[in-house]
Design an enzyme around this catalytic site. Structure first.
Site, PDB file in Angstrom:
ATOM      1  CG  ASP A  67      -1.793   1.036   1.339  1.00 20.57           C
ATOM      2  OD1 ASP A  67      -3.118   1.126   0.593  1.00 20.57           O
ATOM      3  OD2 ASP A  67      -1.706   2.250   1.877  1.00 20.57           O
ATOM      4  CG  ASN A  88      -4.972  11.255  -5.121  1.00 22.53           C
ATOM      5  OD1 ASN A  88      -4.163  11.377  -6.091  1.00 22.53           O
ATOM      6  ND2 ASN A  88      -5.560  10.109  -4.742  1.00 22.53           N
ATOM      7  CG  HIS A  95      -7.923  12.823  -8.026  1.00 19.80           C
ATOM      8  ND1 HIS A  95      -7.824  11.774  -7.232  1.00 19.80           N
ATOM      9  CD2 HIS A  95      -8.606  13.756  -7.359  1.00 19.80           C
ATOM     10  CE1 HIS A  95      -8.360  12.075  -5.893  1.00 19.80           C
ATOM     11  NE2 HIS A  95      -9.105  13.270  -6.390  1.00 19.80           N
ATOM     12  CG  ASP A 124      -4.976   8.902 -12.038  1.00 16.51           C
ATOM     13  OD1 ASP A 124      -5.208   8.212 -10.872  1.00 16.51           O
ATOM     14  OD2 ASP A 124      -5.953   9.242 -12.595  1.00 16.51           O
ATOM     15  CD  GLU A 165      -4.830   4.080  -1.096  1.00 13.00           C
ATOM     16  OE1 GLU A 165      -4.524   4.598   0.016  1.00 13.00           O
ATOM     17  OE2 GLU A 165      -5.377   4.156  -2.176  1.00 13.00           O
TER      18      GLU A 165
END
Length: 368
Positions: free
Chosen positions: A249, A257, A262, A266, A292
């Site tokens: 993670d 973010n 975002h 990404d 994530e």
């Protein structure tokens, strides 16, 4: 998928793909489809030859009936029925294809024997045109196989009707024209059918991959995860092979973010996925589990190797400079297959290990 995209998979040779794996998958897919076609067409053609042998009694000269019955009923029809039977054999599919390659040539030779012994050969020459068209369009042979068989048939017929049993000039000219026409139309039809099959296969293959692939990272998605794990659980229970899974993670990904947007988030996910791909061994599998979180399935491993692999990836992520963000770290939960595990139990154990890694400060590995 467009013709241009299909052409990008091909060599200059129309019967091959540039990608060897894609070609092998296409050959396997097409062979399974052709098996039923070869069986059905061979059986139907054999049946028609049986009917043909019955018609011989009504249309053929009486003195020719025994020979024609032998050719149609006792030679060609049994071979076709044998091909139909062999096409479903797991051990002898190559034999079925070989016989299918030779069948048009044999049927043509039989026809030529008849033509050489009758007063009105034009009545029987039409079978040769049908044989050529049949070879290309419905036999179930691949393009190159059909071309080889049809060209051999064409050559045998040409040599026989020109040199051995010459036909009258005007009949030979028209006969050659119709032979050439049947060959040309058949070859074109077979070529277009091959391209159509490739288009169908590539579209089907693309849809299957999209169904199990995460669009952003191009790793496997959660749908594929259960299938991978179930396969490995079955294999481990059967053969005693161990496999391990790692849940990772990205630490503080919400801050990425929130602070950068975002799109940058990404981009970080894509970069992490690329690092994972570079790290994987050929037998390992990686999945974007959601958000994530990622899961990696390491095959044929043990505890020490599993921890070493996880640590290598952790360091790889830690030492990578991410565009706009800079440093990013990840926490890892690691576990090894235990006898009696289910999909739920092994994921739960790895997830618990991940939770422990986060509780102990993140950017670390915990094993349960």
């Amino acid at each position: 998928m467009t013709d241009k995209q299909i052409d990008s998979y091909h060599h200059f040779h129309p019967n091959h793909f540039q990608n060897k794996r894609v070609e092998e998958e296409f050959n396997t897919w097409l062979a399974s489809l052709n098996r039923l076609q070869i069986s059905a067409v061979s059986f139907l053609t054999g049946t028609l030859y049986v009917i043909y042998s019955l018609l011989d009694h009504y249309v053929a000269p009486p003195q020719m009936v025994p020979m024609m019955t032998t050719i149609h009923l006792y030679l060609i029809a049994p071979v076709l029925f044998l091909i139909s039977l062999l096409s479903f054999s797991k051990k002898l599919p190559e034999l079925a294809v070989t016989l299918l390659l030779l069948a048009p040539i044999g049927a043509s030779v039989g026809n030529l024997v008849i033509v050489a012994n009758v007063d009105n050969p034009a009545t029987y020459l039409t079978e040769l045109y049908l044989i050529l068209f049949w070879t290309f369009t419905v036999s179930g042979l691949r393009l190159m196989q059909a071309t080889l068989s049809a060209f051999s048939t064409f050559t045998v017929v040409f040599i026989t009707t020109f040199f051995l049993f010459p036909l009258p000039q005007e009949l030979f000219i028209m006969h050659f024209f119709w032979m050439f026409s049947a060959f040309s139309f058949g070859l074109l039809g077979a070529y277009l059918l091959e391209r159509s099959n490739k288009r169908v296969f590539l579209n089907h293959d693309q849809l299957e991959r999209l169904a199990v692939t995460d669009k952003l990272t191009e790793l496997f998605n959660r749908t594929r995860l259960d299938e991978i794990l179930q396969n490995e659980l079955d294999r481990s229970q059967r053969f005693g092979h161990a496999f391990g899974i790692v849940v990772l993670d990205i630490d503080h990904f919400k801050n990425v973010n929130d602070n950068y947007g975002h799109q940058v988030g990404d981009a970080v996910l894509v970069s992490i996925a690329e690092l994972i791909k570079e790290h994987l061994r050929s037998t390992d599998k990686a999945v974007r589990w959601g958000g994530e979180e990622f899961i990696i399935i390491y095959l044929e491993t043990n505890t020490d190797e599993l921890l070493t692999l996880a640590e290598e990836l952790r360091q790889k992520i830690e030492n990578h400079t991410f565009e706009k963000v800079g440093d990013v770290t990840a926490s890892f939960g690691v576990t090894l297959y235990n006898n009696g595990d289910t999909i739920a139990s092994i994921i739960k154990r790895a997830d618990s290990a991940l939770y422990a890694a986060k509780e102990k400060g993140r950017n670390r590995i915990e094993f349960i």
